[in-house]
Scaffold this active site. Structure first.
Site, PDB file in Angstrom:
ATOM      1  N   GLU A   1       9.887   2.438  10.333  1.00 20.20           N
ATOM      2  CA  GLU A   1      10.903   3.182   9.670  1.00 20.20           C
ATOM      3  C   GLU A   1      10.168   4.665   9.645  1.00 20.20           C
ATOM      4  OE1 GLU A   1      14.323   2.786   8.873  1.00 20.20           O
ATOM      5  OE2 GLU A   1      14.415   0.643   9.052  1.00 20.20           O
TER       6      GLU A   1
ATOM      7  N   CYS B   1      13.898  11.706   5.786  1.00 19.82           N
ATOM      8  CA  CYS B   1      14.130  11.539   6.827  1.00 19.82           C
ATOM      9  C   CYS B   1      14.741  11.333   7.100  1.00 19.82           C
ATOM     10  CB  CYS B   1      13.606   9.779   6.935  1.00 19.82           C
ATOM     11  SG  CYS B   1      14.583   9.021   6.040  1.00 19.82           S
TER      12      CYS B   1
ATOM     13  N   GLU C   1      10.831  17.121  13.508  1.00 19.56           N
ATOM     14  CA  GLU C   1      11.047  17.161  12.847  1.00 19.56           C
ATOM     15  C   GLU C   1       9.763  17.825  11.597  1.00 19.56           C
ATOM     16  OE1 GLU C   1       9.187  13.594  10.408  1.00 19.56           O
ATOM     17  OE2 GLU C   1      11.339  13.114   9.974  1.00 19.56           O
TER      18      GLU C   1
ATOM     19  N   LYS D   1       0.415  -1.320  -0.161  1.00 12.40           N
ATOM     20  CA  LYS D   1       0.333  -0.081  -0.169  1.00 12.40           C
ATOM     21  C   LYS D   1       0.651   1.268   0.485  1.00 12.40           C
ATOM     22  CE  LYS D   1      -1.929   2.533   3.227  1.00 12.40           C
ATOM     23  NZ  LYS D   1      -1.759   3.701   1.947  1.00 12.40           N
TER      24      LYS D   1
HETATM   25  P1  NAD Z   1       2.243   8.799   6.800  1.00 17.02           P
HETATM   26  O1  NAD Z   1       2.587   8.729   8.327  1.00 17.02           O
HETATM   27  O2  NAD Z   1       2.036   9.555   7.447  1.00 17.02           O
HETATM   28  O3  NAD Z   1       2.193   7.765   5.782  1.00 17.02           O
HETATM   29  C1  NAD Z   1       2.822   6.548   5.852  1.00 17.02           C
HETATM   30  C2  NAD Z   1       1.737   5.596   5.252  1.00 17.02           C
HETATM   31  O4  NAD Z   1       1.321   4.759   6.296  1.00 17.02           O
HETATM   32  C3  NAD Z   1       1.102   5.587   4.123  1.00 17.02           C
HETATM   33  O5  NAD Z   1       0.830   5.121   3.094  1.00 17.02           O
HETATM   34  C4  NAD Z   1      -0.158   5.922   5.075  1.00 17.02           C
HETATM   35  O6  NAD Z   1      -1.283   5.870   4.124  1.00 17.02           O
HETATM   36  C5  NAD Z   1      -0.033   5.280   5.664  1.00 17.02           C
HETATM   37  N1  NAD Z   1      -1.384   5.613   7.362  1.00 17.02           N
HETATM   38  C6  NAD Z   1      -1.222   6.738   7.532  1.00 17.02           C
HETATM   39  N2  NAD Z   1      -2.224   6.625   8.446  1.00 17.02           N
HETATM   40  C7  NAD Z   1      -2.135   4.772   9.147  1.00 17.02           C
HETATM   41  C8  NAD Z   1      -2.359   3.841   9.676  1.00 17.02           C
HETATM   42  N3  NAD Z   1      -3.461   4.618  11.018  1.00 17.02           N
HETATM   43  N4  NAD Z   1      -2.472   2.682   9.658  1.00 17.02           N
HETATM   44  C9  NAD Z   1      -1.921   2.408   9.251  1.00 17.02           C
HETATM   45  N5  NAD Z   1      -1.428   3.236   7.552  1.00 17.02           N
HETATM   46  C10 NAD Z   1      -1.494   4.232   8.099  1.00 17.02           C
HETATM   47  O7  NAD Z   1       3.820   9.462   6.449  1.00 17.02           O
HETATM   48  P2  NAD Z   1       4.157  10.386   4.978  1.00 17.02           P
HETATM   49  O8  NAD Z   1       3.916  11.551   5.956  1.00 17.02           O
HETATM   50  O9  NAD Z   1       3.360   9.544   3.966  1.00 17.02           O
HETATM   51  O10 NAD Z   1       6.036  10.170   5.462  1.00 17.02           O
HETATM   52  C11 NAD Z   1       6.556  10.764   6.099  1.00 17.02           C
HETATM   53  C12 NAD Z   1       6.596  10.309   7.436  1.00 17.02           C
HETATM   54  O11 NAD Z   1       7.415   9.657   7.024  1.00 17.02           O
HETATM   55  C13 NAD Z   1       8.020  11.112   7.837  1.00 17.02           C
HETATM   56  O12 NAD Z   1       8.006  11.580   9.087  1.00 17.02           O
HETATM   57  C14 NAD Z   1       9.426  10.719   7.564  1.00 17.02           C
HETATM   58  O13 NAD Z   1      10.291  11.182   8.281  1.00 17.02           O
HETATM   59  C15 NAD Z   1       8.977   9.099   7.419  1.00 17.02           C
HETATM   60  N6  NAD Z   1      10.446   8.098   6.483  1.00 17.02           N
HETATM   61  C16 NAD Z   1      11.354   8.131   6.867  1.00 17.02           C
HETATM   62  C17 NAD Z   1      11.351   6.754   6.900  1.00 17.02           C
HETATM   63  C18 NAD Z   1      12.708   6.469   7.289  1.00 17.02           C
HETATM   64  O14 NAD Z   1      14.082   5.333   6.778  1.00 17.02           O
HETATM   65  N7  NAD Z   1      13.135   5.860   8.370  1.00 17.02           N
HETATM   66  C19 NAD Z   1      12.006   7.162   5.169  1.00 17.02           C
HETATM   67  C20 NAD Z   1      10.923   8.281   4.376  1.00 17.02           C
HETATM   68  C21 NAD Z   1       9.581   8.996   6.097  1.00 17.02           C
END
Ligand code: NAD
Length: 488
Positions: A247, A281, A382, A173
């Site tokens: 992550e 990230c 962040e 997803k």
């Molecule tokens: P997000 O948490 O909003 O969404 C990530 C994914 O999770 C999306 O596919 C979203 O639809 C899904 N999602 C949202 N709520 C959910 C829930 N309750 N249950 C299951 N799935 C759910 O994150 P984002 O805004 O898409 O990405 C940005 C974040 O990702 C930043 O905090 C960034 O630091 C982090 N990130 C971390 C890494 C790493 O390697 N550590 C890499 C890239 C991004």
């Protein structure tokens, strides 16, 4: 207009309730695609297909078959790299150069795991001569993979390659803001002769992700994204104590000592913070500079920032694109204002660039906030946008204390010519990656992941494959005899 569908049980299909979502260009807010927007009911179908496939002929595939599959996927990525890079830039706003780099890294990831899978073999343990004792690695089962919007296909590749390579089945997803490259990737997988249900794509929002996290038929969930969703996934996973990999976000210090190569340190400070408009990230948005060079360093950054070329990712001269969504745009501007209210000094940026081309789209100037102190919200949370916050430190101990004083622990960098100091800092910083005299390099051979609230588990490297396996002790007694423990 691009239209995407779900891919479930080897079939392209629309969501049960025919939901769609308009996908918007971050560069000009135009609608670039209509994506299938799934619900929990679609996710359940995909999970059921993956469950059935896991218990079917897929289990009989050999490591050679699966290594070949990953290599074949890498070839298809190479073949379609131009198309994929175009879609990634269209959907995320990042420059085409960055997207092309991503596609190269994605193919390399599949090839790396192909090599690793091909070298898999269990271990034979020392045991009495009538016993065969082996340690075997087996697939975990159905893997739910949830990815964010900043590196849509790269983050997916870090999960899909080891998951399939280890013999699992997959429901992926992507973020519903950026489904386009994962959709095209699925078209590539559909060209291959995989049993139905081994690979499934369900595009949709949080409820689809939540279904993957909660389902008792999912054995592992691997998530990259923010802490808020990560927390709810971790809680949901207790339903069947499924394996989890998280992550999450970071607050990554980029620490510059006075003895560093300052030309390199200034240049990399820009790359650390503004690459992909800071939506990384591991972005080095928290700059910490030693007192004696602080003012000069800020001066040199201030001179460079106005020269950064902001523009459409498809234009050759562009160095920084827009941020990905209206919500991010608003959040970043809010963080900058909060920083100023707390006493930070705005040196450059902090607003939408001037000019007609920037009126539509989610544009921000590269921003520098100086005189930030460790207690300020902008030094702790962040930002995930093109913003550098600069703090001053007076000693190695002070820098270390302040850098570690964060709930996160994803990545850090240190700039110094003193090898002893470099080594001390590398060891003492509580972060999953510590770079010295560099910023951002990662590759499939090295582990990626965070300490503390930056996550659980690791991706890439040997451990990135092991996370998708169960370890079994197989014990075969070749000559059983009555034991007599309880008499005859
Ligand atoms: P997000 O948490 O909003 O969404 C990530 C994914 O999770 C999306 O596919 C979203 O639809 C899904 N999602 C949202 N709520 C959910 C829930 N309750 N249950 C299951 N799935 C759910 O994150 P984002 O805004 O898409 O990405 C940005 C974040 O990702 C930043 O905090 C960034 O630091 C982090 N990130 C971390 C890494 C790493 O390697 N550590 C890499 C890239 C991004």
């Amino acid at each position: 207009m691009i239209q995407t569908q779900l891919y479930i049980d080897g079939q392209w299909q629309s969501p049960i309730d025919h939901g769609t979502r308009a996908i918007v260009s971050p560069a000009d807010e135009s609608v670039i695609a209509q994506a299938a927007e799934a619900t929990r009911a679609d996710a359940r179908l995909a999970i059921a297909a993956a469950r059935k496939a896991f218990d079917g002929p897929w289990r009989q595939t050999t490591i050679r078959d699966r290594a070949k599959l990953l290599n074949r996927i890498a070839e298809l990525i190479d073949r379609d790299a131009g198309k994929l890079a175009h879609l990634e830039s269209l959907n995320t706003g990042k420059t085409l150069t960055e997207s092309r780099t991503d596609m190269g890294d994605i193919a390399a990831t599949f090839r790396y795991f192909a090599g690793l899978v091909a070298s898999e073999s269990g271990a034979v343990n020392e045991a009495p001569h009538h016993v065969i004792s082996r340690t075997l690695r087996e697939p975990v089962g159905v893997c739910g993979l949830i990815t964010p919007w900043n590196y849509p296909l790269l983050q997916a590749a870090w999960k899909i390659a080891p998951a399939l390579g280890a013999g699992n089945t997959v429901v992926i997803k992507p973020s519903n803001l950026t489904p386009l490259t994962t959709h095209h990737f699925t078209q590539l997988v559909a060209e291959l002769d995989l049993p139905p249900g081994v690979f499934n794509l369900v595009t949709g929002g949080a409820e689809v992700g939540a279904e993957l996290a909660e389902s008792l038929d999912v054995d592992l969930v691997s998530f990259t994204g923010g802490a808020y969703a990560g927390e709810s996934i971790m809680k949901a996973a207790t339903g069947n104590f499924k394996r989890i990999g998280l992550e999450l976000g970071g607050k990554n210090p980029n620490i510059v000592f006075a003895d560093a190569d300052l030309d390199a340190a200034v240049d990399y400070a820009l790359n650390a913070a503004f690459f992909h408009a800071g939506q990384v990230c591991s972005a080095g948005s928290r700059l910490m500079v030693e007192d004696s060079i602080y003012d000069a360093f800020i001066g040199r950054l201030a001179e460079r920032l106005p020269r950064i070329v902001i523009g459409n990712g498809f234009h050759g001269e562009t160095q920084m694109g827009p941020v990905q969504s209206a919500q991010q745009h608003e959040k970043i501007l809010g963080m900058v204002q909060a920083g100023i209210a707390e006493g930070a000094r705005l040196v450059h940026g902090g607003k939408r660039p001037a000019g007609d081309v920037y009126k539509k789209g989610y544009w921000l100037e590269p921003t520098l906030l100086a005189d930030v102190t460790a207690e300020m919200k902008i030094a702790k949370e962040e930002i995930f946008g093109p913003v550098i916050t600069a703090e001053r430190f007076r000693s190695e101990e002070e820098a270390l204390r302040a850098a570690n004083d964060t709930p996160y622990g994803l990545a850090a960098a240190v700039w110094t010519r003193d090898l002893d100091k470099a080594n001390r800092m590398s060891r003492a910083l509580r972060f999953g990656t510590v770079w010295v005299n560099d910023y951002h390099p990662y590759f499939p051979e090295a582990p990626w992941g965070g300490y503390k609230a930056s996550g659980i588990g690791r991706e890439l490297a040997r451990i990135g494959l092991d996370e998708y396996t169960e370890l079994k002790h197989s014990y075969i007694n070749l000559a059983p005899k009555a034991m007599g423990w309880f008499g005859a």
